[in-house]
Design a protein around this motif. Structure first.
Motif, PDB file in Angstrom:
ATOM      1  N   SER A 170      51.507   9.567 -12.055  1.00 23.66           N
ATOM      2  CA  SER A 170      52.832   9.051 -11.701  1.00 23.66           C
ATOM      3  C   SER A 170      52.771   7.974 -10.627  1.00 23.66           C
ATOM      4  CB  SER A 170      53.727  10.203 -11.220  1.00 23.66           C
ATOM      5  OG  SER A 170      53.953  11.114 -12.267  1.00 23.66           O
ATOM      6  N   LEU A 171      51.795   8.066  -9.740  1.00 20.57           N
ATOM      7  CA  LEU A 171      51.693   7.118  -8.628  1.00 20.57           C
ATOM      8  C   LEU A 171      50.927   5.845  -8.982  1.00 20.57           C
ATOM      9  CD1 LEU A 171      50.973   9.545  -5.652  1.00 20.57           C
ATOM     10  CD2 LEU A 171      53.087   8.309  -6.126  1.00 20.57           C
ATOM     11  N   GLU A 172      50.213   5.849 -10.092  1.00 23.28           N
ATOM     12  CA  GLU A 172      49.316   4.733 -10.422  1.00 23.28           C
ATOM     13  C   GLU A 172      49.976   3.354 -10.406  1.00 23.28           C
ATOM     14  OE1 GLU A 172      46.796   2.280 -13.329  1.00 23.28           O
ATOM     15  OE2 GLU A 172      48.509   3.451 -14.004  1.00 23.28           O
ATOM     16  N   PRO A 173      51.131   3.159 -11.035  1.00 30.84           N
ATOM     17  CA  PRO A 173      51.705   1.808 -11.011  1.00 30.84           C
ATOM     18  C   PRO A 173      52.041   1.321  -9.591  1.00 30.84           C
ATOM     19  CG  PRO A 173      52.913   3.234 -12.543  1.00 30.84           C
ATOM     20  CD  PRO A 173      51.925   4.087 -11.820  1.00 30.84           C
ATOM     21  N   VAL A 214      44.284  -2.699  -6.023  1.00 27.30           N
ATOM     22  CA  VAL A 214      43.077  -2.261  -6.716  1.00 27.30           C
ATOM     23  C   VAL A 214      43.324  -2.276  -8.217  1.00 27.30           C
ATOM     24  CG1 VAL A 214      42.225  -0.849  -4.799  1.00 27.30           C
ATOM     25  CG2 VAL A 214      43.738   0.189  -6.518  1.00 27.30           C
ATOM     26  N   ASP A 215      42.214  -2.302  -8.960  1.00 32.33           N
ATOM     27  CA  ASP A 215      42.317  -2.201 -10.412  1.00 32.33           C
ATOM     28  C   ASP A 215      42.291  -0.723 -10.808  1.00 32.33           C
ATOM     29  OD1 ASP A 215      39.610  -1.371 -10.355  1.00 32.33           O
ATOM     30  OD2 ASP A 215      38.886  -3.390 -10.795  1.00 32.33           O
ATOM     31  N   ALA A 216      42.392  -0.464 -12.090  1.00 37.47           N
ATOM     32  CA  ALA A 216      42.448   0.918 -12.587  1.00 37.47           C
ATOM     33  C   ALA A 216      41.187   1.702 -12.224  1.00 37.47           C
ATOM     34  CB  ALA A 216      42.667   0.924 -14.094  1.00 37.47           C
ATOM     35  N   PHE A 217      40.027   1.056 -12.270  1.00 37.76           N
ATOM     36  CA  PHE A 217      38.782   1.733 -11.927  1.00 37.76           C
ATOM     37  C   PHE A 217      38.778   2.165 -10.460  1.00 37.76           C
ATOM     38  CE2 PHE A 217      34.378   1.820 -10.480  1.00 37.76           C
ATOM     39  CZ  PHE A 217      33.825   2.690 -11.397  1.00 37.76           C
ATOM     40  N   GLN A 218      39.145   1.271  -9.577  1.00 40.09           N
ATOM     41  CA  GLN A 218      39.180   1.613  -8.153  1.00 40.09           C
ATOM     42  C   GLN A 218      40.231   2.686  -7.874  1.00 40.09           C
ATOM     43  OE1 GLN A 218      39.734  -2.493  -6.978  1.00 40.09           O
ATOM     44  NE2 GLN A 218      37.902  -2.358  -5.688  1.00 40.09           N
ATOM     45  N   TYR A 219      41.356   2.598  -8.562  1.00 43.64           N
ATOM     46  CA  TYR A 219      42.386   3.621  -8.395  1.00 43.64           C
ATOM     47  C   TYR A 219      41.855   4.988  -8.819  1.00 43.64           C
ATOM     48  CZ  TYR A 219      46.663   6.266  -8.612  1.00 43.64           C
ATOM     49  OH  TYR A 219      47.608   7.239  -8.415  1.00 43.64           O
ATOM     50  N   ALA A 220      41.083   5.013  -9.881  1.00 44.11           N
ATOM     51  CA  ALA A 220      40.487   6.275 -10.331  1.00 44.11           C
ATOM     52  C   ALA A 220      39.559   6.855  -9.273  1.00 44.11           C
ATOM     53  CB  ALA A 220      39.742   6.069 -11.643  1.00 44.11           C
ATOM     54  N   GLU A 221      38.958   6.006  -8.460  1.00 43.78           N
ATOM     55  CA  GLU A 221      38.112   6.495  -7.365  1.00 43.78           C
ATOM     56  C   GLU A 221      38.931   7.278  -6.343  1.00 43.78           C
ATOM     57  OE1 GLU A 221      35.260   3.758  -5.602  1.00 43.78           O
ATOM     58  OE2 GLU A 221      35.329   2.554  -7.436  1.00 43.78           O
ATOM     59  N   LYS A 224      45.660   1.784   4.923  1.00 48.50           N
ATOM     60  CA  LYS A 224      45.885   0.352   4.673  1.00 48.50           C
ATOM     61  C   LYS A 224      44.882  -0.185   3.654  1.00 48.50           C
ATOM     62  CE  LYS A 224      49.056  -0.006   7.868  1.00 48.50           C
ATOM     63  NZ  LYS A 224      50.173   0.802   7.483  1.00 48.50           N
ATOM     64  N   THR A 225      43.817   0.586   3.426  1.00 48.50           N
ATOM     65  CA  THR A 225      42.797   0.186   2.460  1.00 48.50           C
ATOM     66  C   THR A 225      42.546   1.327   1.486  1.00 48.50           C
ATOM     67  OG1 THR A 225      40.909   1.033   3.724  1.00 48.50           O
ATOM     68  CG2 THR A 225      41.652  -1.239   4.215  1.00 48.50           C
ATOM     69  N   PHE A 226      41.983   0.974   0.369  1.00 48.85           N
ATOM     70  CA  PHE A 226      41.724   2.010  -0.630  1.00 48.85           C
ATOM     71  C   PHE A 226      40.586   2.927  -0.185  1.00 48.85           C
ATOM     72  CE2 PHE A 226      37.962   0.475  -2.825  1.00 48.85           C
ATOM     73  CZ  PHE A 226      37.638   1.446  -3.764  1.00 48.85           C
ATOM     74  N   VAL A 227      39.702   2.470   0.680  1.00 51.60           N
ATOM     75  CA  VAL A 227      38.626   3.320   1.204  1.00 51.60           C
ATOM     76  C   VAL A 227      39.211   4.446   2.048  1.00 51.60           C
ATOM     77  CG1 VAL A 227      36.604   3.383   2.714  1.00 51.60           C
ATOM     78  CG2 VAL A 227      36.892   1.482   1.116  1.00 51.60           C
TER      79      VAL A 227
END
Length: 170
Positions: free
Chosen positions: A17-20, A28-35, A82-85
């Motif tokens: 639900s949060l992906e978009p 991030v792209d879908a791959f990074q989001y999957a991380e 603030k970052t995906f990490v």
């Protein structure tokens, strides 16, 4: 225990639900989001056995309150990332805390329910978890149409605090 199980079911299933929203927030792209979502599950899986070990050796209530505190800390990191990490680290920490829920619930059931009632109690706990998973789908998407993902995570943190208070006092 059931409320914690509901939260874990929600946390494990909210990423669709949060992906978009979050792919834009963290750029991030879908791959990074999957991380990010994988970090939650990895934290859970890696700590299931240590959670069982600790729950066999130490008092239940302090461990469960500590686990909820770890989950809360992870969600707080995630919400403020603030970052995906940092978001990944937050979700990993949340998964670590939530691993105790899965094992702790089984321990709770073995202490408080006779073998004759344990099947029904287990069914009730699993129902809470599945309800959390269901809430993380269509109801969450509907919620996000009117409110921010931050608002949703603050509600989750409030439920975590309430659950910790219940574990500590009941």
């Amino acid at each position: 225990g059931g409320l914690f199980f509901l939260i874990v079911g929600f946390m494990a299933n909210m990423f669709d639900s949060l992906e978009p929203i979050l792919t834009q927030v963290f750029q991030v792209d879908a791959f990074q989001y999957a991380e990010i979502s994988s970090a939650y599950l990895l934290g859970t899986v890696v700590f299931l056995l240590p959670a069982g070990f600790l729950l066999d050796r130490y008092a239940y209530r302090p461990l469960m309150c500590s686990a909820l505190s770890a989950s809360l800390l992870g969600v707080l990191l995630f919400v403020n990332a603030k970052t995906f990490v940092v978001a990944r680290v937050g979700m990993f920490i949340t998964g670590v805390g939530d691993s105790f829920c899965l094992i702790g619930t089984m321990k709770l059931l073995s202490y408080h329910f006779s073998p004759r009632r344990r099947g029904t109690a287990t069914g009730l706990f699993i129902t809470f978890g599945m309800l959390g998973g269901w809430i993380a789908q269509l109801p969450l998407k509907q919620f996000l149409m009117s409110y921010s993902w931050h608002s949703m995570m603050f509600i989750v943190m409030g439920l975590m605090l309430m659950t910790a208070v219940l574990f500590f006092t009941v």
